[in-house]
Enzyme design. Sequence first.
Site, mmCIF file in Angstrom:
data_model
loop_
_atom_site.group_PDB
_atom_site.id
_atom_site.type_symbol
_atom_site.label_atom_id
_atom_site.label_comp_id
_atom_site.label_asym_id
_atom_site.label_seq_id
_atom_site.Cartn_x
_atom_site.Cartn_y
_atom_site.Cartn_z
ATOM 1 N N THR A 71 0.829 -1.204 0.000
ATOM 2 C CA THR A 71 0.000 0.000 0.000
ATOM 3 C C THR A 71 0.866 1.257 0.000
ATOM 4 O O THR A 71 0.627 2.197 -0.762
ATOM 5 C CB THR A 71 -0.912 0.021 1.239
ATOM 6 O OG1 THR A 71 -1.696 -1.170 1.256
ATOM 7 C CG2 THR A 71 -1.834 1.227 1.219
ATOM 8 N N THR A 72 1.901 1.248 0.859
ATOM 9 C CA THR A 72 2.787 2.406 0.957
ATOM 10 C C THR A 72 3.581 2.604 -0.320
ATOM 11 O O THR A 72 4.005 3.718 -0.630
ATOM 12 C CB THR A 72 3.727 2.237 2.168
ATOM 13 O OG1 THR A 72 2.944 1.861 3.306
ATOM 14 C CG2 THR A 72 4.471 3.514 2.480
ATOM 15 N N TYR A 110 -2.757 -10.387 4.361
ATOM 16 C CA TYR A 110 -2.797 -9.025 4.899
ATOM 17 C C TYR A 110 -4.237 -8.645 5.183
ATOM 18 O O TYR A 110 -5.056 -8.542 4.274
ATOM 19 C CB TYR A 110 -2.152 -8.075 3.890
ATOM 20 C CG TYR A 110 -2.112 -6.617 4.284
ATOM 21 C CD1 TYR A 110 -2.285 -6.188 5.601
ATOM 22 C CD2 TYR A 110 -1.870 -5.647 3.313
ATOM 23 C CE1 TYR A 110 -2.241 -4.856 5.931
ATOM 24 C CE2 TYR A 110 -1.809 -4.299 3.644
ATOM 25 C CZ TYR A 110 -1.999 -3.909 4.952
ATOM 26 O OH TYR A 110 -1.952 -2.575 5.286
ATOM 27 N N TYR A 163 -13.327 -3.995 -2.521
ATOM 28 C CA TYR A 163 -14.471 -3.582 -3.338
ATOM 29 C C TYR A 163 -15.472 -4.715 -3.508
ATOM 30 O O TYR A 163 -16.572 -4.653 -2.951
ATOM 31 C CB TYR A 163 -14.071 -3.004 -4.703
ATOM 32 C CG TYR A 163 -15.278 -2.433 -5.431
ATOM 33 C CD1 TYR A 163 -15.879 -1.265 -4.972
ATOM 34 C CD2 TYR A 163 -15.855 -3.092 -6.507
ATOM 35 C CE1 TYR A 163 -17.007 -0.764 -5.584
ATOM 36 C CE2 TYR A 163 -16.986 -2.594 -7.121
ATOM 37 C CZ TYR A 163 -17.556 -1.433 -6.666
ATOM 38 O OH TYR A 163 -18.680 -0.941 -7.263
ATOM 39 N N LYS A 165 -0.168 -10.344 8.266
ATOM 40 C CA LYS A 165 0.044 -8.942 8.628
ATOM 41 C C LYS A 165 -1.308 -8.452 9.126
ATOM 42 O O LYS A 165 -2.256 -8.298 8.350
ATOM 43 C CB LYS A 165 0.512 -8.123 7.430
ATOM 44 C CG LYS A 165 0.658 -6.626 7.718
ATOM 45 C CD LYS A 165 1.010 -5.833 6.469
ATOM 46 C CE LYS A 165 1.084 -4.332 6.781
ATOM 47 N NZ LYS A 165 1.343 -3.512 5.570
ATOM 48 N N ILE A 203 5.409 -4.837 9.823
ATOM 49 C CA ILE A 203 5.574 -4.334 8.459
ATOM 50 C C ILE A 203 5.178 -2.875 8.542
ATOM 51 O O ILE A 203 4.011 -2.540 8.703
ATOM 52 C CB ILE A 203 4.746 -5.139 7.460
ATOM 53 C CG1 ILE A 203 5.271 -6.584 7.424
ATOM 54 C CG2 ILE A 203 4.803 -4.500 6.066
ATOM 55 C CD1 ILE A 203 4.500 -7.505 6.496
ATOM 56 N N ARG A 215 -9.316 -0.502 4.893
ATOM 57 C CA ARG A 215 -9.102 -0.196 3.479
ATOM 58 C C ARG A 215 -9.926 -1.088 2.558
ATOM 59 O O ARG A 215 -10.355 -0.653 1.497
ATOM 60 C CB ARG A 215 -7.616 -0.339 3.113
ATOM 61 C CG ARG A 215 -6.768 0.876 3.477
ATOM 62 C CD ARG A 215 -5.381 0.747 2.874
ATOM 63 N NE ARG A 215 -4.572 1.927 3.127
ATOM 64 C CZ ARG A 215 -4.402 2.931 2.276
ATOM 65 N NH1 ARG A 215 -5.003 2.906 1.105
ATOM 66 N NH2 ARG A 215 -3.628 3.955 2.584
#
Length: 296
Positions: free
Chosen positions: A48-49, A137, A111, A165, A207, A142
């Site tokens: 994501t980052t 994850y 989504y 994660k 992480i 999100r």
Amino acid sequence: MADHIFTGSGVAIVTPMNNDGSVNYDEYGKLIDFQINNGTDAIIACGTTGESATLNKEEHCKVIEYTVQKVAKRVPVIAGTGSNDTLFAAELSIEAQQLGADAVLSVTPYYNKTSQSGLVRHYTYIADRINIPMIVYNVPSRTGCNIKPETYAELAKHPNIRAAKEANGDITALTRTMALCGDNLDIYSGEDGQVFPIMAMGGLGVISVLANVCPRETHEMAARALAGDFKGSFAMQKYYMELIDMLFSDVNPIPVKAAMNLLGFNCGPCRLPLAPMSENGFNALRECLVKYGIMK
């Protein structure tokens, strides 16, 4: 489980961009060296980052390939390969393996989301097609999709699904997950504000977004917990909370990328739809970095 993907601090590394929006590989190489030279225990690329959501497939694979080659086995490389399209997530995971990644990080479907049985089928389909470890994850803030403890227990039966994660913020659920999975599933904190509590419960590390800005300090926070110095680890967790909050004062990775630019790295802007910080937000970020002595 005899071995682990990594222990300590893994950086969810930013992807530097040129002014035209292309990936700045020269600067990316500097970031990788900066991380490893300052004690980071693993590099997580295309998370994501790292703005994976706006990297096309060619870019995604090229960033993974560059990361593997630049790291050159100094630390493990974990490739973000998650998607809400199971077939595409499997395809990316296979390519990451072929490019030399040590493990993959696969976010829950977003989504379209899915049911708990759908999560088991999604991750099993991917894990069946690779021969490297997978970290699942869980970040429902999100994705709108949460992995329940009982689902973790089912996933942990697969030999390639080795770790999670965890970023759902629910310590009670995580306790149930650890009770159900035991040694069959390693846990990494997915939230910089919960490094100490998750590691005190038996997690193996983090992480981290914070590690982009403070690699040595984040490594030290995790290393103290791994060594049983919980008092020291908790002291660091408390000390860095204001900076952690500032790095999440806008949508990740907007603040951390701005911070890296302030520290002299040429990381460029985020790709749309992510917009720059407000002037007030940017000034507050600068003041916070000065307060912590990270910049003058």
